[in-house]
Design a protein around this motif. Structure first.
Motif, short mmCIF file in Angstrom:
data_model
loop_
_atom_site.label_atom_id
_atom_site.label_comp_id
_atom_site.label_asym_id
_atom_site.label_seq_id
_atom_site.Cartn_x
_atom_site.Cartn_y
_atom_site.Cartn_z
N GLY A 62 0.81 -1.21 0.00
CA GLY A 62 0.00 0.00 0.00
C GLY A 62 0.84 1.25 0.00
N VAL A 63 0.20 2.37 -0.27
CA VAL A 63 0.82 3.69 -0.18
C VAL A 63 -0.02 4.53 0.77
CG1 VAL A 63 1.40 5.82 -1.39
CG2 VAL A 63 1.83 3.61 -2.48
N ALA A 64 0.63 5.18 1.71
CA ALA A 64 -0.01 6.13 2.62
C ALA A 64 0.80 7.41 2.55
CB ALA A 64 -0.04 5.58 4.05
N THR A 65 0.27 8.41 1.87
CA THR A 65 1.08 9.57 1.50
C THR A 65 0.38 10.89 1.79
OG1 THR A 65 2.17 10.68 -0.38
CG2 THR A 65 0.19 9.42 -0.88
N GLY A 66 1.19 11.91 2.00
CA GLY A 66 0.69 13.26 2.14
C GLY A 66 0.35 13.91 0.81
N LYS A 67 0.61 13.25 -0.30
CA LYS A 67 0.27 13.79 -1.60
C LYS A 67 -1.25 13.87 -1.76
CE LYS A 67 2.88 12.71 -5.18
NZ LYS A 67 3.84 13.82 -5.17
N SER A 68 -1.70 14.63 -2.73
CA SER A 68 -3.11 14.64 -3.10
C SER A 68 -3.40 13.41 -3.97
CB SER A 68 -3.44 15.90 -3.89
OG SER A 68 -2.79 15.88 -5.16
N ARG A 69 -4.70 13.07 -4.07
CA ARG A 69 -5.07 11.96 -4.94
C ARG A 69 -4.67 12.24 -6.39
NH1 ARG A 69 -4.93 7.14 -5.32
NH2 ARG A 69 -5.82 7.05 -3.24
N ARG A 70 -4.90 13.45 -6.84
CA ARG A 70 -4.53 13.80 -8.21
C ARG A 70 -3.03 13.66 -8.42
NH1 ARG A 70 -5.74 19.69 -11.09
NH2 ARG A 70 -4.78 19.22 -13.11
N GLY A 71 -2.25 14.14 -7.43
CA GLY A 71 -0.80 14.07 -7.56
C GLY A 71 -0.28 12.64 -7.53
N LEU A 72 -0.84 11.82 -6.63
CA LEU A 72 -0.38 10.43 -6.56
C LEU A 72 -0.77 9.67 -7.81
CD1 LEU A 72 0.94 8.14 -4.99
CD2 LEU A 72 -1.31 7.61 -4.01
N ASP A 73 -2.00 9.86 -8.30
CA ASP A 73 -2.41 9.15 -9.51
C ASP A 73 -1.52 9.51 -10.69
OD1 ASP A 73 -4.41 7.86 -8.16
OD2 ASP A 73 -6.04 9.12 -8.94
N HIS A 74 -1.13 10.78 -10.78
CA HIS A 74 -0.24 11.19 -11.88
C HIS A 74 1.09 10.47 -11.79
CE1 HIS A 74 1.78 13.79 -14.82
NE2 HIS A 74 2.81 13.73 -13.99
N VAL A 75 1.69 10.46 -10.61
CA VAL A 75 3.03 9.88 -10.50
C VAL A 75 2.98 8.36 -10.62
CG1 VAL A 75 3.18 9.64 -7.98
CG2 VAL A 75 5.22 10.18 -9.29
N LEU A 76 1.89 7.74 -10.20
CA LEU A 76 1.75 6.29 -10.39
C LEU A 76 1.68 5.94 -11.88
CD1 LEU A 76 -0.76 5.32 -7.55
CD2 LEU A 76 1.65 4.64 -7.72
N ARG A 77 0.97 6.76 -12.64
CA ARG A 77 0.91 6.54 -14.09
C ARG A 77 2.26 6.80 -14.73
NH1 ARG A 77 -3.92 9.44 -13.53
NH2 ARG A 77 -2.86 11.32 -14.32
N HIS A 78 2.87 7.91 -14.36
CA HIS A 78 4.13 8.31 -15.01
C HIS A 78 5.24 7.32 -14.70
CE1 HIS A 78 7.03 11.07 -16.78
NE2 HIS A 78 7.79 10.91 -15.72
N SER A 79 5.25 6.80 -13.49
CA SER A 79 6.32 5.87 -13.09
C SER A 79 6.03 4.43 -13.52
CB SER A 79 6.49 5.90 -11.57
OG SER A 79 5.33 5.39 -10.92
N GLY A 80 4.77 4.15 -13.86
CA GLY A 80 4.39 2.78 -14.19
C GLY A 80 4.21 1.89 -12.97
N LEU A 81 4.18 2.48 -11.77
CA LEU A 81 4.11 1.69 -10.55
C LEU A 81 2.69 1.37 -10.10
CD1 LEU A 81 6.90 3.09 -8.21
CD2 LEU A 81 6.93 1.03 -9.60
N GLY A 82 1.69 1.93 -10.77
CA GLY A 82 0.32 1.72 -10.33
C GLY A 82 -0.04 0.26 -10.05
#
Length: 220
Positions: free
Chosen positions: A109-129
């Motif tokens: 799991g991921v528990a982060t201070g990022k926003s949902r929009r920000g995390l979804d972007h970086v998960l897509r960009h990194s391919g880690l989703g």
């Protein structure tokens, strides 16, 4: 003979734990303060708030700013961060570590201070989703060090706190784990000085991702 797992759920912080983003976030906080003519926080003070939700982080970084201008500061921060976010990279060895844990059938799991929009972007960009079974962000639940986001992850999988491990680079992460009754591991290569981790009794402090992977494969 395969060693039984100690933890069913392993939750990671994002920035400064998996992604090498601490210095960039601190610079963006400083630049946003500078844009509004505020006192620019030091590198240490700007890094300290990483891991908190954005509104909480900017309130701590700019305590003299009236509440009605918090949204203005947040907008300036986002502008600076979005312009540079695609230059960020994973810490070396992160992908290999996550694959090794998935092969052992841990829930990740991921528990982060990022926003949902920000995390979804970086998960897509990194391919880690696809690597993560569930994620929580500060804007959809309580921010750290409140335990709610970790508790929500535990409830989603029906995992007890004793079978949950939180990994992060800040005292906010480790305090959240303690508040949730879960174990924690700290990493020293992110936002906070690892000497500040001691009050939260992490089971281990890793000084590189490869060291973290070795510990997890031996102890998690």
């Amino acid at each position: 003979m395969t060693r039984p797992r100690r933890y069913d759920l392993i939750a990671f912080d994002w920035d400064g734990t998996l992604f090498d983003s601490t210095a960039l976030i601190a610079r963006c906080i400083q630049d946003a303060c500078r844009d509004l003519g505020l006192v620019v926080p030091s590198d240490a003070d700007a890094a300290y708030v990483i891991g908190l939700g954005l509104e909480d982080a900017l309130r701590h970084a700019a305590p003299a700013l009236p509440r009605e201008r918090h949204a203005e500061l947040a907008a300036r921060y986002r502008q600076h961060y979005i312009a540079r976010q695609d230059d960020l990279v994973l810490f070396p060895g992160t992908l290999e570590m996550l694959h090794a844990l998935k092969a052992r059938n841990h829930w990740l799991g991921v528990a982060t201070g990022k926003s949902r929009r920000g995390l979804d972007h970086v998960l897509r960009h990194s391919g880690l989703g696809p690597m993560f079974d569930a994620t929580r962000t500060a804007d959809e639940t309580a921010g750290k060090p409140h335990p709610l986001m970790l508790q929500e992850l535990m409830r989603e999988f029906g995992v007890d706190p004793a079978r949950t491990l939180m990994i992060g680079d800040t005292t906010h992460d480790l305090q959240m784990a303690a508040n949730a009754g879960a174990d924690s591991v700290g990493v020293s290569f992110g936002a906070h000085d690892h000497e500040a981790f001691e009050p939260f009794a992490p089971r281990f402090v890793a000084h590189a991702t490869a060291e973290l992977q070795r510990w997890l494969l031996d102890h998690a």
